[in-house]
Design a protein around this motif. Sequence first.
Motif, PDB file in Angstrom:
ATOM      1  N   LEU A  20       0.762  -1.187   0.010  1.00  0.00           N
ATOM      2  CA  LEU A  20       0.080  -0.013   0.164  1.00  0.00           C
ATOM      3  C   LEU A  20       0.644   1.130   0.224  1.00  0.00           C
ATOM      4  O   LEU A  20       0.553   2.242  -0.668  1.00  0.00           O
TER       5      LEU A  20
ATOM      6  N   ALA B  14      -3.906   2.900  -8.429  1.00  0.00           N
ATOM      7  CA  ALA B  14      -5.100   3.884  -7.972  1.00  0.00           C
ATOM      8  C   ALA B  14      -6.212   3.061  -7.660  1.00  0.00           C
ATOM      9  O   ALA B  14      -6.654   3.334  -6.505  1.00  0.00           O
ATOM     10  N   LYS B  15      -6.542   1.976  -8.430  1.00  0.00           N
ATOM     11  CA  LYS B  15      -7.506   1.020  -7.971  1.00  0.00           C
ATOM     12  C   LYS B  15      -6.771   0.331  -6.855  1.00  0.00           C
ATOM     13  O   LYS B  15      -7.607  -0.185  -5.808  1.00  0.00           O
ATOM     14  N   GLY B  16      -5.497  -0.357  -6.839  1.00  0.00           N
ATOM     15  CA  GLY B  16      -4.994  -1.416  -5.901  1.00  0.00           C
ATOM     16  C   GLY B  16      -4.974  -0.746  -4.418  1.00  0.00           C
ATOM     17  O   GLY B  16      -5.318  -1.413  -3.415  1.00  0.00           O
ATOM     18  N   VAL B  17      -4.802   0.608  -4.301  1.00  0.00           N
ATOM     19  CA  VAL B  17      -4.857   1.450  -2.873  1.00  0.00           C
ATOM     20  C   VAL B  17      -6.186   0.929  -2.431  1.00  0.00           C
ATOM     21  O   VAL B  17      -6.094   0.824  -1.042  1.00  0.00           O
ATOM     22  N   LYS B  18      -7.272   1.051  -2.892  1.00  0.00           N
ATOM     23  CA  LYS B  18      -8.600   0.907  -2.329  1.00  0.00           C
ATOM     24  C   LYS B  18      -8.593  -0.466  -1.872  1.00  0.00           C
ATOM     25  O   LYS B  18      -9.150  -0.647  -0.866  1.00  0.00           O
ATOM     26  N   GLU B  19      -8.127  -1.351  -2.517  1.00  0.00           N
ATOM     27  CA  GLU B  19      -8.271  -2.894  -2.230  1.00  0.00           C
ATOM     28  C   GLU B  19      -7.201  -3.055  -1.103  1.00  0.00           C
ATOM     29  O   GLU B  19      -7.769  -3.894  -0.199  1.00  0.00           O
TER      30      GLU B  19
ATOM     31  N   ALA C 239      -6.060  -1.000   1.104  1.00  0.00           N
ATOM     32  CA  ALA C 239      -6.518  -0.625   2.436  1.00  0.00           C
ATOM     33  C   ALA C 239      -7.242  -1.634   3.174  1.00  0.00           C
ATOM     34  O   ALA C 239      -7.349  -1.742   4.269  1.00  0.00           O
ATOM     35  N   TYR C 240      -8.297  -2.118   2.577  1.00  0.00           N
ATOM     36  CA  TYR C 240      -9.080  -3.036   3.127  1.00  0.00           C
ATOM     37  C   TYR C 240      -8.069  -4.233   3.638  1.00  0.00           C
ATOM     38  O   TYR C 240      -8.591  -4.936   4.650  1.00  0.00           O
ATOM     39  N   HIS C 241      -7.192  -4.895   2.983  1.00  0.00           N
ATOM     40  CA  HIS C 241      -6.483  -5.954   3.109  1.00  0.00           C
ATOM     41  C   HIS C 241      -5.705  -5.777   4.429  1.00  0.00           C
ATOM     42  O   HIS C 241      -5.641  -6.510   5.331  1.00  0.00           O
TER      43      HIS C 241
END
Lengths: 172, 312
Positions: B165, B184-189, B191-193
């Motif tokens: 992250l 940009a898409k990966g940070v959202k995912e 953050a949940y992980h």
Amino acid sequence: MVRLMSRTTTERARAVAARVTDPELPMLTLVDLGVLRDVEVVGDAHVVVDITPTYSGCPAMAAMRDDLVRELSGAGFDRVEVRVSLDPAWTTDWITPAGRAALAAAGISPPGPAPSHDGPIPLTLLPTARQVRCPQCDSPATELVSEFGSTACKAQYRCTACLEPFDHVKEI
Amino acid sequence: MTDHVHTTDEDEHESAYSGLLVNDAHWAFGTDFEDPLAGVDTTIPEGVDAPALAAYALMLGDDALVMSHRISEWTSNAPDLEDDIALSNIALDLLGQARLLLARAAKADASVVPDLPEGSPAPPEDALAFFREAHDFRNVRFAELANGDFADATVRVLLFSIWRLATFERLRSSRDHVLAAVAAKGVKELAYHRDYAARWFVTLAQGTEESRRRLVAALDALWPLWPELFDTHAVEAAAAAAGVGVDPASVREAAEATLDQVLAAADVPRSEAPRRAGVLGRTGRDGMHGEPLSRMLAEMQSVARAHPRGQW
């Protein structure tokens, strides 16, 4: 005259594409979900559709692509090109009001406003605070079971009033 | 050939499976996989060396692929259904990132893709995933370690997602459109992980004596490969200098600060386990891997390699 024709054809292609639904949330069209980014007729019976993935690994993308090709081909578009639009990244804020209503009607709690992802993303050690109402009995007495659910885009909740479990589309 | 038992129309109507075969288009498995970067601007930014960009994308992609596979080994094995689903979802997100990153590497430099037998329908990202040898993989060794107990999964996902992250937060401003978009898409995912693992970390640390003992043991076991995540390989240095990549050393401070927050909340001290050295100075980024990766690949790649012309 030619311009008028092509605009009408584009509108028709948009209408056809707008009918396609999400394979995992069939109560939502791709428009409701905010996944359909653009539909354009670029030549004789040649249509280009831009869709954006919800999550990087969302397996529904391939099915959406197939469904778009099938529907548009069936409507007389001989060449259907489905392109991936990665930027800007999809956010649940793009789910339309109609989409939110459809989710709630199907017993799925719609997402709240998505958090900002501009700067560094602060660590959250407590369960995400959300105002989630039970889609069955409308009680605000709900609790998070897990941030991960039956599909990549959902969290699992349970209502402590009617005791029903339900899905919540999580904010991204 | 005539001894099939379920052949009458009546039986077919009663078969729970018959409905599954009616419309394959609704199943991801069974539909054809097209280019995941169709229509995406894959132009190489000016002044960027295409093979160097590909090498960098491979590193990021291999981290995600190998970590995804490791976590996916928890599917059907987690302590409860919710965590089984959580870990499977995390693995799926990482697999999606891997697919885009490997496709990006192949697009930037087709010569990284292994040659497949004529007639193979495998797209380039699949060829990279299933037809390379262990020494061609560029993932950090942390990602490949064999799984332990659930405390191990917690620590593993926590450390990996804190690091990734922090990296992706900076990668969002990459001059390469694809890497920037994946980040940009990966940070959202991620953050949940990260937050999922961080909560479990605190829960296990503050749980029973046994859960805390296991958690601390898992931290000690994984700690030796944590420093390697912040080593700067020449490929990463070049990518950072060209404005397309992130120098791992530059995210160390941010990553350590986040980790310290979790450790403080859990009241767990930093581990004192010593760093694991490379082999003759070589580590995962150089293609130097341990036996666990070979075993993983043997299983992960066996079907694709047995049927290189297979249609799925």
